[in-house]
Structures are given as structure tokens and as C-alpha cells.
Design a protein around this motif. Structure first.
Motif, PDB file in Angstrom:
ATOM      1  N   ILE A 199       0.837  -1.204   0.000  1.00  0.00           N
ATOM      2  CA  ILE A 199       0.000   0.000   0.000  1.00  0.00           C
ATOM      3  C   ILE A 199       0.870   1.252   0.000  1.00  0.00           C
ATOM      4  N   VAL A 200       1.926   1.235   0.805  1.00  0.00           N
ATOM      5  CA  VAL A 200       2.860   2.369   0.834  1.00  0.00           C
ATOM      6  C   VAL A 200       3.511   2.540  -0.533  1.00  0.00           C
ATOM      7  N   GLN A 201       3.905   1.426  -1.150  1.00  0.00           N
ATOM      8  CA  GLN A 201       4.489   1.479  -2.497  1.00  0.00           C
ATOM      9  C   GLN A 201       3.481   2.059  -3.492  1.00  0.00           C
ATOM     10  N   ALA A 202       2.220   1.688  -3.344  1.00  0.00           N
ATOM     11  CA  ALA A 202       1.171   2.206  -4.234  1.00  0.00           C
ATOM     12  C   ALA A 202       0.984   3.710  -4.056  1.00  0.00           C
ATOM     13  N   LEU A 203       1.029   4.193  -2.815  1.00  0.00           N
ATOM     14  CA  LEU A 203       0.875   5.630  -2.552  1.00  0.00           C
ATOM     15  C   LEU A 203       2.057   6.421  -3.116  1.00  0.00           C
ATOM     16  N   LEU A 204       3.248   5.859  -3.028  1.00  0.00           N
ATOM     17  CA  LEU A 204       4.417   6.516  -3.631  1.00  0.00           C
ATOM     18  C   LEU A 204       4.272   6.574  -5.150  1.00  0.00           C
ATOM     19  N   ALA A 205       3.767   5.486  -5.730  1.00  0.00           N
ATOM     20  CA  ALA A 205       3.534   5.470  -7.179  1.00  0.00           C
ATOM     21  C   ALA A 205       2.485   6.506  -7.567  1.00  0.00           C
ATOM     22  N   ALA A 206       1.444   6.671  -6.739  1.00  0.00           N
ATOM     23  CA  ALA A 206       0.404   7.676  -6.998  1.00  0.00           C
ATOM     24  C   ALA A 206       0.987   9.083  -6.938  1.00  0.00           C
ATOM     25  N   PHE A 207       1.870   9.331  -5.973  1.00  0.00           N
ATOM     26  CA  PHE A 207       2.524  10.631  -5.870  1.00  0.00           C
ATOM     27  C   PHE A 207       3.348  10.918  -7.123  1.00  0.00           C
TER      28      PHE A 207
END
Length: 525
Positions: A126-134
Motif C-alpha cells: 500500500i505504501v508502495q502504491a501511494l508513492l507510485a500515486a505521488f
């Protein structure tokens, strides 16, 4: 005379009123633009975050062993003091900086007593996904600054519907983090027509990418040379940016690795020595020099390929440095014998710039082309994310249930043996209990005496290996995990030792070699 003065005063008042109206209109226009930009930003952020979170939960398959064995497995051992480290961590060719990022998350969960196996598996992703979204948001506004809103919109569309980005960006792979950092660094790089750039910011992000994965320097080498060539004050760029930021990155990386290795370890040097000079990477397979040109690049960019080629003809001069970086990266990796799709993943955002320009230019067929692009990417994205190669993750859920009886002294303690190609499944990060587990090891030949590739020895003659490894029934494991292609070959051993199949798990529709279509779990009764 008085009439003239009155008229002049009236005229001045009228001019003042007009001036005030113009100013109020100007201010309202600026306020409106600010408001519109704020609304646009909020919408792009919301879309990116929601999309990547959906992306995260709809990717339930495995890709390569490194997404666990070079990140989560190491992080689990750092925090919970049990687990398994592969040979790379014993020879010092991997850095602890990236696993430390997830170890920090694990430590918080452990401190709060929320370290359930589901959170340990999903929260890093999930953290990796949020970084990708940023990174997605920054990428959109980068193109909007370089071009116009219409081109930015279509470039963002191309980027978001890329099947390979969907497949990789939320995984705990060093390549995923490298790509995210590369995309962020590009936003501060002095591209042509870019009015807002920061040498320190983009170089800091590049430095972090190199710490995470040293090969990030391959992608950025032509860009760094380009920046140096275009810079007016070259000496200042080198002495105030390149050298200080590069040195600081090496020092921080070395300090982190020294703490966890317990000795002075220069991971970047070791990585280069083992993989390039000693050719250790070749142990895990090699491909012909043209593999990226004939297969690799076409698979990674997928249905976007015709749009990319068209975009190159439209913006070759404008973004030649991005195209040069793509060509350079593919060329360098082509000279290395060991090749994988994920190695060239960091150049995919560069390619999306050309794809967006192409789609924006196709005014007559734009909607048809966009629909075709979306559908043609949706099928491989959903299939590879939800169906293909999911068994090696699903099987760990079955193994994890054995933790419930591992502490029961009245029952036979579970002892799990994975008779599969080495590193086929994740390990303690997906079980989160000190269960006795073992798999077939396959370290490369590093010139040590009595070197044995256990996995190769097993698959050469499975029955002989099993008989030699377990001469007595008391030494047998309680559970065996294997692909269906092995079942027939060791059926005599299974029947003779009272092993009963307790689970059958789908893995893939495309079995190949030692990897079967299903995974079986056998339990000794």
C-alpha cells in the motif's frame, strides 16, 4: 471654466471606476485560475490515489523472487530476528537501505502490536502504491508545464493504462522503487522548455535511486551528461551538486550497510564485481544480445508501441534526450547476458511522453485509439495480476495456518519442505511465525570448496535425493509442497511414506519446465 473643471473631474472619476473594474477583473481572473488549478490538482491526486490502491489490491500474483527475498524477507529478519537471508546478503552485494524502509513499517506495527501477517504483507505494498500515486501526480503536472493541458491529459491516460506499470508499480521490487524515483527526478530535471527545475532535488532523488538499485545509474548517465553539457557554469554544477550529493549518498549507504553487515561494506562495488566482472548474474540465465529489441521492450511497452513510434517521429528533436536515455538503457542491458523485463521498466515513463503526444495528435481517431489502447492493456493487466502465477502466494496462506498448531506440544510439530525451484515462494514474511521450513537452495558457484547446487541435485534424480536426505522415517518432514509436474516422478516416495494430498492450488495456465500449472500440498499421516 468651471464647466471644463467639472468635466475633467467627472472624466477622472470615470477613469478611476474603469481602472478599478479592470483591476477587479484581473484579480478575479487570477483567483479563478488559482481555484481551477487547485480543483484540478485535487482531482488528479484523488484519481491517482484511488487508482493505485485498486491497482494494489488487484495484483495478487507473483512476478520474480526478488520482490520478497530482496525486501520483505530481509525486513522481517531485521525486525523479528528470524528468517532466511539468501547468498547475496552473505557476500555483501545487496544494500540494507531499501529493506530498512519496510523494516521501519514493520517496527511500527510491532510496537503497536498490530503485526498481523495480513498487514505485514499488504501495508508495504500500500505504501508502495501511494508513492507510485505521488509520482503519477508529479508526472501529470510536469507534462502540463512542458506542453498544454490536452497533451498532459492524454499522456497521463497512456501512463495510467500501461499494463506493465499496473503489474509492477505496487510490488516491493527495487525496480518499482527505482522507477518511482526516476519519474519523480524527471520532474525536477532541466528538460527543454522546462522553466522550473532544481538540480539539487533531481540529483538527490537519483542518488536515492542508485542506493536502492545501483543500475539506476545506467538510465541516468545520458541525462547527467546532457545536463553537464547544457549547463553554463559547469564547474559549479560539479563542485556544488554532482560531487557533494554523490558523496553524501555513498557515505549514507555505506554507514547503513556497515551497521547491519557489522563491517565495512561497499555494496555498489561488490554488486559490480560479482555481477559484471565475475558474471554471477549469468548463473540465473542468459539471453541473446537482441532479446530486448525482439521481445523485451515490446512486451514492457505493450500495446503502446505504435503510439510510441509515432510520437518519436513527432517530437524527436524536442525530447531527443529522453529518447536517447531509452535507447542507451536498452543498448547497455542488451550487452549483459542476464536479461529480464523489469530491468528496463524505469524508462517506461520516458516512453509515455511520446505516446501522449501521439494520442493528442490523432484528433480524428483519438477516442477510438484510446478505447483500443485501454482494452488491449486491460486484458493483460487483469490476467497477469489476478490469474497468472498466483499459486506461489496462495500456497503460503495454507502454510500459514500451520502456525496455529506449531505451539501445541501435544501434536507433531510442522516441518515444511518446498520441493520446488529455489525461491519459488515468499517465506517468513508471509507466514510470520517461527515455523520450521526449508527449500532447495541454489547459490551460484563462488569458487568455494564442496560447492553443491541443492536444487539441481534434486531435480537430476528426485527419488535418490529424497532417499539420501531422509534415510529414516523419523527425519521426514510433515508437509511437502511441490508443483504437479513432480508428482508422478516421486509418487512411490509419497505412497511409501504415507503422504496424503491435502490441498491443490492453481498456479498458471502456462506451465513451463519445472514450474507446473498447479501446486500440491502433501501431509504425512
Amino acid at each position: 471654466m468651471e464647466n471644463i473643471r467639472a468635466r475633467l473631474k467627472l472624466g477622472n472619476k470615470v477613469e478611476d471606476v474603469k481602472l478599478r473594474k479592470r483591476k477587479s477583473l484581473l484579480y478575479s481572473k487570477e483567483d479563478e485560475n488559482t481555484f481551477n488549478y487547485g480543483v484540478l490538482r485535487a482531482r488528479v491526486v484523488a484519481l491517482s490515489v484511488v487508482f493505485r490502491l485498486i491497482n494494489c489490491f488487484l495484483v495478487q500474483s507473483s512476478f520474480v523472487p526478488d520482490e520478497y527475498w530482496q525486501s520483505l524477507e530481509v525486513s522481517h529478519r531485521m525486525v523479528f530476528n528470524y528468517g532466511y537471508l539468501t547468498w547475496e546478503w552473505k557476500t555483501g552485494i545487496r544494500g540494507f537501505s531499501y529493506p530498512l524502509f519496510f523494516a521501519f513499517i514493520y517496527k511500527i506495527l510491532h510496537f503497536m502490536n498490530y503485526d498481523s501477517v495480513h498487514l505485514l504483507i499488504w501495508l508495504p505494498r500500500i505504501v508502495q502504491a501511494l508513492l507510485a500515486a505521488f509520482a503519477d501526480v508529479k508526472f501529470f503536472f510536469l507534462i502540463r508545464r512542458l506542453e498544454n493541458h490536452d497533451i498532459a491529459r492524454w499522456t497521463f491516460f497512456c501512463h495510467m493504462c500501461s499494463w506493465f506499470t499496473w503489474f509492477c508499480c505496487t510490488r516491493t521490487l527495487t525496480n518499482s522503487m527505482e522507477t518511482t524515483l526516476t519519474s519523480l527526478a524527471l520532474c525536477y530535471f532541466p528538460l527543454p522548455r522546462s522553466k522550473t527545475h532544481s538540480s539539487k532535488k533531481y540529483l538527490a532523488l537519483v542518488a536515492v535511486a542508485v542506493i536502492v538499485r545501483p543500475t539506476a545509474l545506467i538510465v541516468w548517465f545520458p541525462l547527467l551528461v546532457y545536463h553537464f553539457w547544457k549547463e553554463d557554469d559547469k564547474l559549479r554544477l560539479v563542485t556544488h551538486n554532482y560531487i557533494p550529493i554523490g558523496t553524501l549518498a555513498v557515505v549514507i549507504s555505506a554507514l547503513i550497510d556497515c551497521v547491519f553487515y557489522g563491517k565495512l561494506t561497499l555494496v555498489q562495488f561488490n554488486f559490480l564485481k560479482f555481477n559484471i566482472f565475475h558474471g554471477v548474474a549469468d548463473f540465473y540465465g542468459s539471453h541473446p544480445w537482441h532479446w530486448y529489441l525482439t521481445q523485451g521492450f515490446a512486451v514492457v511497452i505493450g500495446p503502446h508501441l505504435p503510439f510510441f513510434l509515432h510520437g518519436c517521429t513527432l517530437a524527436f528533436r524536442r525530447y531527443k534526450i529522453l529518447l536517447a536515455a531509452v535507447v542507451w538503457t536498452v543498448t547497455v542491458y542488451s550487452f549483459l547476458p542476464h536479461k529480464e523485463f523489469r530491468f528496463i521498466y524505469p524508462v517506461l515513463p520516458f516512453c509515455m511522453v511520446f505516446c501522449g503526444l501521439s494520442l493528442a495528435r490523432l484528433t480524428a481517431w483519438r477516442r477510438v485509439a484510446a478505447a483500443a489502447l485501454l482494452v488491449s492493456n486491460l486484458v493483460p493487466a487483469l490476467y497477469t495480476g489476478l490469474v497468472h502465477q498466483r499459486g506461489t502466494l496462495d500456497v503460503m496462506s495454507h502454510v500459514q495456518t500451520l502456525c496455529d498448531i506449531s505451539g501445541d506440544s501435544t501434536r507433531l510439530q510442522p516441518d515444511v519442505l518446498f520441493l520446488m525451484p529455489c525461491h519459488s515462494t515468499p517465506f517468513y514474511s508471509h507466514v510470520h511465525c517461527p515455523l520450521k521450513m526449508r527449500f532447495l537452495e541454489c547459490p551460484p558457484d563462488l569458487g568455494e570448496e564442496a560447492y553443491v547446487d541443492e536444487a539441481e541435485s534434486f531435480f537430476d534424480d528426485p527419488l535418490l535425493w529424497l532417499r539420501n536426505s531422509f534415510p529414516y522415517k523419523s527425519s521426514l518432514p510433515t508437509h511437502l509442497v511441490l508443483f504437479d509436474v513432480l508428482q508422478q516422478e516421486i509418487s512411490g516416495f509419497l505412497q511409501g511414506n504415507n503422504f496424503v494430498r491435502t490441498a491443490e492450488i492453481f498456479h498458471t495456465h502456462l506451465p513451463e519446465g519445472r514450474v507446473g500449472g498447479k501446486i500440491f500440498i502433501y501431509e504425512r499421516r
